[in-house]
Design an enzyme around this catalytic site. Structure first.
Site, PDB file in Angstrom:
ATOM      1  N   HIS A 150     -14.510   0.260 132.268  1.00 30.28           N
ATOM      2  CA  HIS A 150     -14.352   0.977 133.540  1.00 30.28           C
ATOM      3  C   HIS A 150     -15.644   1.119 134.340  1.00 30.28           C
ATOM      4  O   HIS A 150     -15.616   1.530 135.486  1.00 30.28           O
ATOM      5  CB  HIS A 150     -13.778   2.368 133.296  1.00 30.28           C
ATOM      6  CG  HIS A 150     -14.785   3.339 132.753  1.00 30.28           C
ATOM      7  ND1 HIS A 150     -15.149   3.370 131.433  1.00 30.28           N
ATOM      8  CD2 HIS A 150     -15.538   4.289 133.362  1.00 30.28           C
ATOM      9  CE1 HIS A 150     -16.065   4.306 131.255  1.00 30.28           C
ATOM     10  NE2 HIS A 150     -16.332   4.876 132.408  1.00 30.28           N
TER      11      HIS A 150
HETATM   12  C1  UD1 Z   1     -16.476   8.375 136.460  1.00 31.35           C
HETATM   13  C2  UD1 Z   1     -17.966   8.550 136.141  1.00 31.35           C
HETATM   14  C3  UD1 Z   1     -18.314   7.789 134.875  1.00 31.35           C
HETATM   15  C4  UD1 Z   1     -17.402   8.187 133.729  1.00 31.35           C
HETATM   16  C5  UD1 Z   1     -15.960   7.973 134.168  1.00 31.35           C
HETATM   17  C6  UD1 Z   1     -14.998   8.380 133.089  1.00 31.35           C
HETATM   18  C7  UD1 Z   1     -19.403   8.814 138.133  1.00 31.35           C
HETATM   19  C8  UD1 Z   1     -20.410   8.164 138.993  1.00 31.35           C
HETATM   20  N1  UD1 Z   1     -18.811   8.014 137.214  1.00 31.35           N
HETATM   21  O1  UD1 Z   1     -16.276   6.998 136.760  1.00 31.35           O
HETATM   22  O2  UD1 Z   1     -19.648   8.097 134.511  1.00 31.35           O
HETATM   23  O3  UD1 Z   1     -17.688   7.377 132.618  1.00 31.35           O
HETATM   24  O4  UD1 Z   1     -15.719   8.765 135.337  1.00 31.35           O
HETATM   25  O5  UD1 Z   1     -13.703   7.929 133.375  1.00 31.35           O
HETATM   26  O6  UD1 Z   1     -19.159  10.001 138.271  1.00 31.35           O
HETATM   27  N2  UD1 Z   1      -9.121   6.837 140.178  1.00 31.35           N
HETATM   28  C9  UD1 Z   1      -7.767   7.052 140.160  1.00 31.35           C
HETATM   29  N3  UD1 Z   1      -7.312   8.222 139.616  1.00 31.35           N
HETATM   30  C10 UD1 Z   1      -8.142   9.171 139.100  1.00 31.35           C
HETATM   31  C11 UD1 Z   1      -9.517   8.942 139.129  1.00 31.35           C
HETATM   32  C12 UD1 Z   1      -9.998   7.775 139.663  1.00 31.35           C
HETATM   33  O7  UD1 Z   1      -6.985   6.228 140.603  1.00 31.35           O
HETATM   34  O8  UD1 Z   1      -7.649  10.209 138.612  1.00 31.35           O
HETATM   35  C13 UD1 Z   1      -9.629   5.551 140.710  1.00 31.35           C
HETATM   36  C14 UD1 Z   1      -9.904   5.549 142.184  1.00 31.35           C
HETATM   37  O9  UD1 Z   1      -9.621   4.265 142.653  1.00 31.35           O
HETATM   38  C15 UD1 Z   1     -11.382   5.793 142.242  1.00 31.35           C
HETATM   39  C16 UD1 Z   1     -11.867   5.044 141.008  1.00 31.35           C
HETATM   40  O10 UD1 Z   1     -10.841   5.243 140.056  1.00 31.35           O
HETATM   41  O11 UD1 Z   1     -11.965   5.333 143.415  1.00 31.35           O
HETATM   42  C17 UD1 Z   1     -13.179   5.518 140.480  1.00 31.35           C
HETATM   43  O12 UD1 Z   1     -13.136   6.913 140.178  1.00 31.35           O
HETATM   44  P1  UD1 Z   1     -14.503   7.763 140.128  1.00 31.35           P
HETATM   45  O13 UD1 Z   1     -14.211   9.149 139.710  1.00 31.35           O
HETATM   46  O14 UD1 Z   1     -15.254   7.581 141.401  1.00 31.35           O
HETATM   47  O15 UD1 Z   1     -15.367   7.045 139.027  1.00 31.35           O
HETATM   48  P2  UD1 Z   1     -14.989   6.529 137.570  1.00 31.35           P
HETATM   49  O16 UD1 Z   1     -15.010   5.055 137.593  1.00 31.35           O
HETATM   50  O17 UD1 Z   1     -13.759   7.195 137.048  1.00 31.35           O
END
Ligand code: UD1
Length: 352
Positions: free
Chosen positions: A203
């Site tokens: 991820h």
């Molecule tokens: C975040 C953390 C990472 C951690 C990870 C655990 C940061 C910079 N990164 O990364 O360190 O290891 O969480 O999972 O804070 N999305 C959904 N549903 C959700 C959440 C996210 O669809 O409930 C999708 C969206 O497209 C979003 C993408 O995932 O844009 C990324 O989510 P984000 O919270 O920005 O970062 P993670 O990749 O989850």
């Protein structure tokens, strides 16, 4: 003593389980959920399964670019902190929610306690590295998981308020492993033979946000001889769709799992392949070897102990790494404490 704990992303909910229980023995706690993770399978399931009290405040920030997401959290957290006036703001790990919590608190002159302090990848292109360096420099208390983490803080001039308490994720594994073995139907529910499959999770932005890199990761996983099960993070799924990539038919793709099913899947695997910090450690704690698809790791002690190997995403490199790690591993030293981190942290903070 009134604690305000800032949560937002999946690994923080897991760590909050033992922490919140311990803080509530030694004081009062309010929880604020930034909304960084919002899908039921990425958030609510952990509160229910692990018995964490529902958040007192839910900011509903959701996804966004690095700056937009962190900035929106900062503005909303400030309002919560002004209303709650906690004695200590507690932040965990290295996500955007961690940095926003620490920065909002520091600007209001509220003391910050950082759990999982002192980790470094020395790669400033990772958003997590920026978050953890900044958070460490904003904190009054730095709870480090290992002597190496303490040394890395000292190298940056942080020596006050540093306590090596071990890794709070070990607390969780020790408390939940027996339960996972009884309550989860994994891996049998997926028809996977114990020790006869690989569990993969991918991820990190560095693996998912570049088309060539993500394609190479998927090809490498698809080329392995053992069955590979991959609970797919929504970030990875959205990038696969955006780039028009095809998932190799060999991969068993499933939705993100709750904690107990995930722990049971790790516990039963022959080998774990991941780019997650948490999964690297969980594999170590249950005695399953790990291959990490990154150029570096913050958890270098697991590599030095012979239980984790860094690997480039090419089919040959990954197949060879999995074969190497499937051979008997050395005796495991206790690298990150004894599973009492939460209690130690609560006692130290309550005495402040
Ligand atoms: C975040 C953390 C990472 C951690 C990870 C655990 C940061 C910079 N990164 O990364 O360190 O290891 O969480 O999972 O804070 N999305 C959904 N549903 C959700 C959440 C996210 O669809 O409930 C999708 C969206 O497209 C979003 C993408 O995932 O844009 C990324 O989510 P984000 O919270 O920005 O970062 P993670 O990749 O989850």
């Amino acid at each position: 003593m009134h604690f305000l704990t800032v949560l937002g992303a999946r690994p923080q909910f897991v760590k909050a389980a033992p922490l919140s229980a311990a803080l509530r023995v030694h004081g009062t706690e309010s929880i604020v959920h930034t909304g960084q993770h919002y899908d039921v399978g990425m958030s609510d399931v952990f509160f229910t399964e692990l018995g964490i009290a529902p958040p007192n405040h839910h900011l509903g920030i959701g996804s966004g670019s690095q700056g937009a997401q962190t900035g929106a959290m900062l503005a909303s957290l400030e309002q919560v902190m002004l209303a709650e006036r906690p004695d200590v703001v507690v932040v965990l790990g290295d996500t955007n929610s961690t940095l926003a919590g620490a920065l909002a608190a520091a600007k209001l002159h509220l003391p910050v306690a950082h759990i999982e302090a002192g980790l470094r990848s020395f790669n400033r292109r990772m958003p997590e590295e920026v978050n953890r360096v900044m958070t460490d420099h904003l904190s009054q208390w730095s709870f480090a998981p290992s002597p190496l983490a303490r040394q890395q803080l000292a190298d940056e001039g942080i020596t006050e308020g540093v306590h090596v308490v071990g890794d709070i994720m070990l607390d969780v594994v020790m408390q939940q492993r027996g339960r996972a073995r009884v309550e989860s139907r994994m891996p049998a529910a997926l028809d996977l033979p114990p020790r006869g499959y690989v569990l993969a999770t991918i991820h990190r932005a560095e693996n998912t946000d570049d088309r060539e890199r993500l394609s190479a990761v998927l090809d490498s996983l698809g080329g392995l001889a053992l069955p590979v099960v991959i609970p797919l993070h929504p970030r990875t799924r959205s990038r696969i769709d955006r780039f028009g990539l095809r998932l190799p038919s060999h991969l068993r793709v499933i939705d993100p799992m709750g904690y107990l099913d995930m722990l049971a899947l790790i516990d039963g695997a022959r080998c774990v392949i991941t780019d997650s910090g948490g999964v690297q450690k969980e594999a170590y704690y249950v005695g399953v070897p790990c291959v990490t698809l990154r150029d570096e790791t913050e958890w270098t002690e697991t590599v030095d102990a012979g239980w984790n190997m860094l690997c480039q995403p090419t089919p040959d490199a990954l197949a060879s790494a999995v074969a190497t790690m499937a051979m008997p591993r050395p005796v495991q030293p206790p690298l990150y404490g004894d599973g009492t981190a939460a209690e130690q942290i609560a006692v130290i903070l309550a005495a402040a």
